[in-house]
Design an enzyme around this catalytic site. Structure first.
Site, PDB file in Angstrom:
ATOM      1  N   GLU A  73       0.788  -0.933  -0.082  1.00  0.00           N
ATOM      2  CA  GLU A  73       0.007   0.011   0.123  1.00  0.00           C
ATOM      3  C   GLU A  73       0.929   1.347  -0.006  1.00  0.00           C
ATOM      4  OE1 GLU A  73      -2.075   0.639   3.753  1.00  0.00           O
ATOM      5  OE2 GLU A  73      -3.661   1.740   2.767  1.00  0.00           O
ATOM      6  N   LYS A 168     -10.483   1.385  -1.000  1.00  0.00           N
ATOM      7  CA  LYS A 168     -10.450   1.040   0.482  1.00  0.00           C
ATOM      8  C   LYS A 168     -11.731   1.461   1.178  1.00  0.00           C
ATOM      9  CE  LYS A 168      -7.011   1.255   4.442  1.00  0.00           C
ATOM     10  NZ  LYS A 168      -5.725   1.829   4.763  1.00  0.00           N
ATOM     11  N   CYS A 201      -5.095  -3.225   4.067  1.00  0.00           N
ATOM     12  CA  CYS A 201      -4.571  -3.032   5.410  1.00  0.00           C
ATOM     13  C   CYS A 201      -5.581  -2.949   6.522  1.00  0.00           C
ATOM     14  CB  CYS A 201      -3.904  -1.356   5.252  1.00  0.00           C
ATOM     15  SG  CYS A 201      -2.866  -1.143   6.563  1.00  0.00           S
TER      16      CYS A 201
END
Ligand code: NAG
Ligand code: NAG
Ligand code: NAG
Ligand code: NAG
Ligand code: NAG
Ligand code: NAG
Ligand code: NAG
Ligand code: NAG
Ligand code: NAG
Ligand code: NAG
Length: 523
Positions: A73, A168, A201
């Protein structure tokens, strides 16, 4: 582009083609995955990107046999080089296409020229008008400049086409980034017969979208991350291996590397079979880790895990959990057997430990251990709330609670005065939400205890879930050992509607595939 370069590229392409009959197929029992731990350059100008460095890694000798390659990321572009990303439905190849930023085009060409599936994470820009907002029922106004900004995974196939895009959903603060109105589900199929899900993440701690994709039957996952490791329960590889174990799925995790903020942690995990390769390091690192991954259902054993747990040459910055609100009790090492029950709110945990003294050299320091129980909520640095149930043993540098969840600095020689011959921890966790029951462990090298060295037993009852974890081998270098239950919000949209939609989509995709094959047969 000059003729020379066109020819040159054709030549290169030819060489690579003739060389790589190694690509995995739907019939292969395994595929080859590559995950990259990447220390981002300090850009001279923020308009520069890491595309050249990525390209070098992708064309390196070690990468030759890799079918799918994953980068971390936030290590590729910056806010000055945000890029449009095509809708995967359109199967656009951004290579040599001026609609996209140069680095995205370059990554597309690289995927094509190397004949690999490539997963990258970018800061994306996407046009937005108040009319388009209205058309999707999103009450939030568009940005005044008409551009939304997302933290986005982009997946290229072996032809350089964008086949999947995921924005995300669970942002960790991340000022300036937007979320989509409804969660997106990143899922793609490969020519080696594996369907992948992907997320980013912080998403790993939530039900939507990761857990919903698992529920739809996907068995292989891709995970770009820039994790901020936290003691005693949430360091990077600790979380990655536990997530893969509990879901019993393959997980390809690529971590950004920056010791100063505690970012490191890359690995390839084969669910309950354990870790194939993993690293945690405080060294600046740009490294590709390659592993042969048995397809789920192949019943192939993994090759023994490669120990790459070099924790590095400096102290790794580590955050610390709010341990003061736990109920804890010091492990009394004066007798051989420790037996204690400890409660917090609605949760009681039973602990049994068998202890044996060992002689150590005069100047070394030893950890003190505490039994610990927690049943309640926590904040993740203000970015979101979580709900947890924990039964565990944790290390402390002295007898005070303030010293728990901390480690000795590198200049201290650490050698425990005793060995845990055995540890057995059990708890009855009252059912609420979805109980994501993880084995949770960590040793002095920031690696979890190997799957073959502990045993987790879980049984579900109407009103509670019973779980028990035990060591199968003595250990003298533990930081953490226990059961960590993440109580996931199984929301209305997440639970029923979306996962039903997801499996419908999966069904549709496979029936199209069958139709396609049938069509070919008829012709
Ligand atoms: C990047 O920024 C520097 C300094 O502002 C400038 O000199 C350079 O031309 C820029 N490069 C590109 C590719 O835009
Ligand atoms: C996107 O973020 C910007 C800046 O934070 C904000 O002004 C805008 O309303 C957001 N757009 C949406 C659709 O949420
Ligand atoms: C959308 O509407 C808001 C007010 O509701 C306004 O501030 C904003 O500039 C508009 N954005 C665009 C791109 O028209
Ligand atoms: C370990 O040694 C300490 C003193 O050195 C002693 O007090 C303790 O009882 C011993 N523990 C066990 C389990 O033998
Ligand atoms: C901690 O656990 C002990 C033993 O069960 C119990 O007596 C005590 O009340 C608990 N303390 C808190 C703060 O929950
Ligand atoms: C312990 O440390 C002292 C001072 O640092 C040193 O003089 C001594 O040799 C050390 N002893 C051992 C056994 O390492
Ligand atoms: C924890 O959060 C949940 C909602 O996520 C809430 O229902 C519950 O009451 C909270 N528990 C405590 C102890 O604050
Ligand atoms: C769970 O959902 C409730 C209600 O929607 C929300 O208040 C809470 O923050 C959520 N908790 C988590 C961990 O997502
Ligand atoms: C115990 O450790 C804490 C945290 O590192 C430290 O602040 C404290 O001074 C230590 N106390 C003793 C008695 O060594
Ligand atoms: C489960 O909880 C319900 C409601 O609290 C209770 O009526 C029931 O007896 C419980 N069942 C068991 C097996 O404990």
């Amino acid at each position: 582009m000059s003729k020379f370069w066109t020819k040159f590229r054709l030549l290169v392409l030819f060489v690579i083609f003739s060389d790589s009959d190694q690509a995995s197929t739907p019939d292969s029992l395994t595929y080859v995955a590559g995950v990259v731990e990447f220390n981002p350059p300090i850009f001279k100008y923020r308009n520069e990107t890491s595309a050249p460095e990525y390209r070098n890694i992708i064309f390196s000798k070690e990468a030759e046999d890799v079918d799918i390659m994953v980068f971390p990321e936030m290590t590729l572009n910056t806010v000055l080089t945000t890029t449009f990303v095509p809708d995967p439905k359109l199967k656009i190849v951004p290579c040599d296409n001026a609609d996209y930023e140069e680095f995205l085009s370059s990554m597309s060409c690289t995927a094509r020229d190397s004949r690999k599936y490539l997963v990258i994470n970018v800061i994306e820009k996407a046009t937005c008008t108040n009319t388009t907002q209205e058309s999707i029922g999103d009450p939030r106004p568009c940005s005044s400049n008409g551009l939304n900004s997302y933290n986005t995974n982009v997946v290229f196939d072996r032809n350089g086409a964008v086949i999947s895009r995921y924005r995300k959903w669970n942002l960790f603060g991340e000022l300036g980034r937007n979320t989509t109105y409804k969660p997106e589900y990143g899922v793609f199929d490969t020519d080696f017969g594996v369907r992948f899900g992907h997320f980013i993440c912080f998403d790993i701690l939530f039900y939507t979208p990761a857990q919903e994709i698992v529920s739809s039957g996907v068995t292989d996952f891709v995970f770009p991350t820039m994790w901020f490791s936290e003691l005693p329960f949430l360091t990077a590889v600790q979380v990655q291996s536990a997530w893969a174990y509990t879901n019993d799925v393959n997980l390809l995790a690529a971590g950004a590397n920056n010791a100063a903020v505690g970012s490191t942690g890359t690995g390839i995990y084969a669910g309950k079979q354990g870790t194939i390769v993993a690293t945690m390091t405080a060294n600046p690192l740009r490294k590709l880790f390659v592993a042969t991954v048995p397809k789920k259902g192949s019943n192939l054993a993994i090759t023994p895990s490669i120990e790459e747990n070099d924790i590095g040459s400096q102290d790794l910055f580590l955050k610390r959990d709010h341990i003061e609100s736990y109920n804890t009790s010091i492990v009394d090492t004066s007798s051989e057997i420790v037996r204690e029950t400890l409660c917090h709110e609605d949760l009681c945990c039973d602990f049994i430990a068998v202890i044996k003294n060992q002689t150590v050299s005069g100047n070394s320091s030893s950890y003190t251990y505490r039994l610990t129980v927690y049943d309640g909520n926590r904040s993740y640095s203000g970015a979101a709330e979580g709900s947890l149930k924990i039964c565990s043993i944790m290390a402390c540098t002295n007898a005070t609670l303030a010293s728990c969840g901390r480690v000795f600095t590198r200049d201290v020689q650490v050698e425990n005065t005793f060995i845990f011959q055995d540890i057995l921890i059990e708890g009855k966790f009252r059912n609420s939400g979805m109980l994501f029951v993880m084995p949770n462990s960590l040793d002095f090298t920031y690696m979890p205890v190997k799957n073959s060295e502990y045993y987790l037993n879980k049984q579900e009852y109407i009103n509670h879930t019973y779980a028990q974890i035990s060591l199968t081998q003595p250990r003298a270098n533990l930081l953490t050992f226990g059961i960590y239950v993440n109580v996931l919000n199984k929301t209305e949209s997440g639970d029923t509607a979306s996962s039903a939609k997801l499996s419908l989509l999966a069904l549709l995709a496979s029936s199209i595939f069958v139709l396609f094959i049938n069509g070919n047969l008829i012709r």
